[in-house]
Enzyme design. Structure first.
Site: not given
Ligand code: NAD
Length: 350
Positions: A239, A263, A268, A300
């Site tokens: 994000r 990305d 955005e 994105h």
């Molecule tokens: P997820 O919930 O499986 O994993 C997130 C991880 O972040 C967890 O392990 C959590 O413990 C950790 N976390 C929480 N607080 C934290 C902190 N303060 N510092 C470091 N780590 C911390 O989520 P995911 O499915 O792996 O997705 C991750 C992110 O990717 C989502 O939040 C979303 O914003 C982003 N995303 C982007 C796209 C894209 O197209 N660019 C697509 C899907 C998801």
């Protein structure tokens, strides 16, 4: 009943309609899909009139005033066709009694593989080579990269996507470090968990995969950048708000930061997913970023694979079925029995 699908592009229409038509969803019997190509915002919320459920994406506005307007026009269910929900005021949604569900997992590999594409494009300068060769310039000056094998990569947030990235990077022969306040055994076979301050000075590449919440907003800032190794690169497919843009611009200008691939971008919401090629873009920070040879920006799109769009459509329609059948939804973000259920899995409220 009507399901109003905001911010829908041709590909959304194609995948949602195809999955809707080809599967045995309960909703098929009673739901009419209404596609709106404009995003949900205070200006467009009135157009949800007549819909009992809406479907939204990452940059739709789900602030408390918009949620109140949605409620006033009769909407009762909000289906996010994405994982992140930082654009939604969950507490307001719960107070108003909305059914809210997201798509927590869809092809994490799609995002992880895109992060790899960004790392290697930035590192090996294929974006510059592509343009240069088209001009008949085959000079290699300025295209020098680093062999990934043996390099240290820091993964910030090792959930589904971070773990998928770890699996791929292990194949490249990278040394992997991770920061996550909720460590799991799953990552320990790939690398070592460290505190962020200990991780940053060791990494050649840092890839962000944590959610955007209070404790992660601007996790990459003036201070954390100073802790990084000179010449290291940052990749953000999570994000935009994880990065303080002014600070990365300063670090790129003084060459402390070796490269940046985004990305996602903090501002955005008014730009991405739209064609602004005839406009004068007013965002000076984004435009400054685009002038650096060692900065890559994509709109994105890390999720954007056929597989992910199919999974997103299927999961969104399953969530809708749960709403219609009034059965517990495993992807519910708000429910009466377990308020703010999903927030319990992350450390601080959005
Ligand atoms: P997820 O919930 O499986 O994993 C997130 C991880 O972040 C967890 O392990 C959590 O413990 C950790 N976390 C929480 N607080 C934290 C902190 N303060 N510092 C470091 N780590 C911390 O989520 P995911 O499915 O792996 O997705 C991750 C992110 O990717 C989502 O939040 C979303 O914003 C982003 N995303 C982007 C796209 C894209 O197209 N660019 C697509 C899907 C998801």
């Amino acid at each position: 009943m009507k399901l109003a699908i905001f911010g829908s592009k041709q590909y959304d229409k194609r995948f949602i309609s195809t999955v809707f038509a080809s599967s045995e969803f309960e909703s098929k019997k009673s739901v009419e899909l209404v596609f709106h190509d404009f995003p949900l915002s205070p200006d467009t919320v009135a157009l949800a009139q007549g819909a009992e459920a809406i479907c939204v994406f990452v940059n739709d506005n789900l602030s408390a005033p918009v949620l109140e307007s949605l409620h006033d026009v009769g909407v009762r269910a909000i289906l996010l066709r994405c994982a992140g929900f930082n654009n939604l005021d969950l507490e307001a949604a719960e107070r108003l009694g909305f059914f809210v569900a997201n798509v927590p997992a869809y092809s994490p590999e799609a995002v992880a593989e895109f992060a790899i594409a960004l790392i290697q494009t930035l590192n090996r300068n294929t974006h510059r080579a592509y343009n240069r060769v088209r001009e008949g310039n085959f000079n290699l000056d300025g295209l020098l990269g680093k062999t990934l094998r043996g390099k240290t990569v820091g993964i910030v947030g090792v959930g589904k996507i971070g773990l998928a990235l770890a699996r791929i990077l292990q194949g490249f022969g990278c040394r992997l470090l991770a920061f996550d306040p909720f460590p799991t055994d799953a990552f320990k076979q790939y690398g070592e968990y460290l505190a962020l301050d200990d991780l940053l000075p060791q990494c050649d590449f840092v890839s962000l995969h944590c959610p955007l919440i209070d404790s992660t907003r601007h996790i990459i800032n003036e201070h954390s950048l100073l802790k990084m190794k000179k010449g290291a690169m940052i990749v953000n497919t999570s994000r935009g708000g994880l990065i303080h843009t002014k600070s990365v611009i300063a670090a790129l200008k003084n060459r402390h930061l070796g490269g940046l691939a985004l990305d996602v971008y903090e501002a955005e919401a008014t730009l991405f997913y739209q064609d602004h090629s005839d406009d004068i873009i007013q965002d000076d920070e984004l435009m400054r970023l685009l002038t650096f040879p060692n900065v890559l920006v994509s709109g994105h799109q890390a999720f954007f694979t056929e597989e992910a769009l199919t999974e997103i459509s299927e999961c969104t329609l399953r969530n809708l079925d749960d709403f219609l059948q009034k059965v517990p939804c495993k992807n519910s973000l708000v429910n009466k029995e377990k308020p703010l259920a999903k927030l319990a899995s992350i450390p601080v409220r959005i």
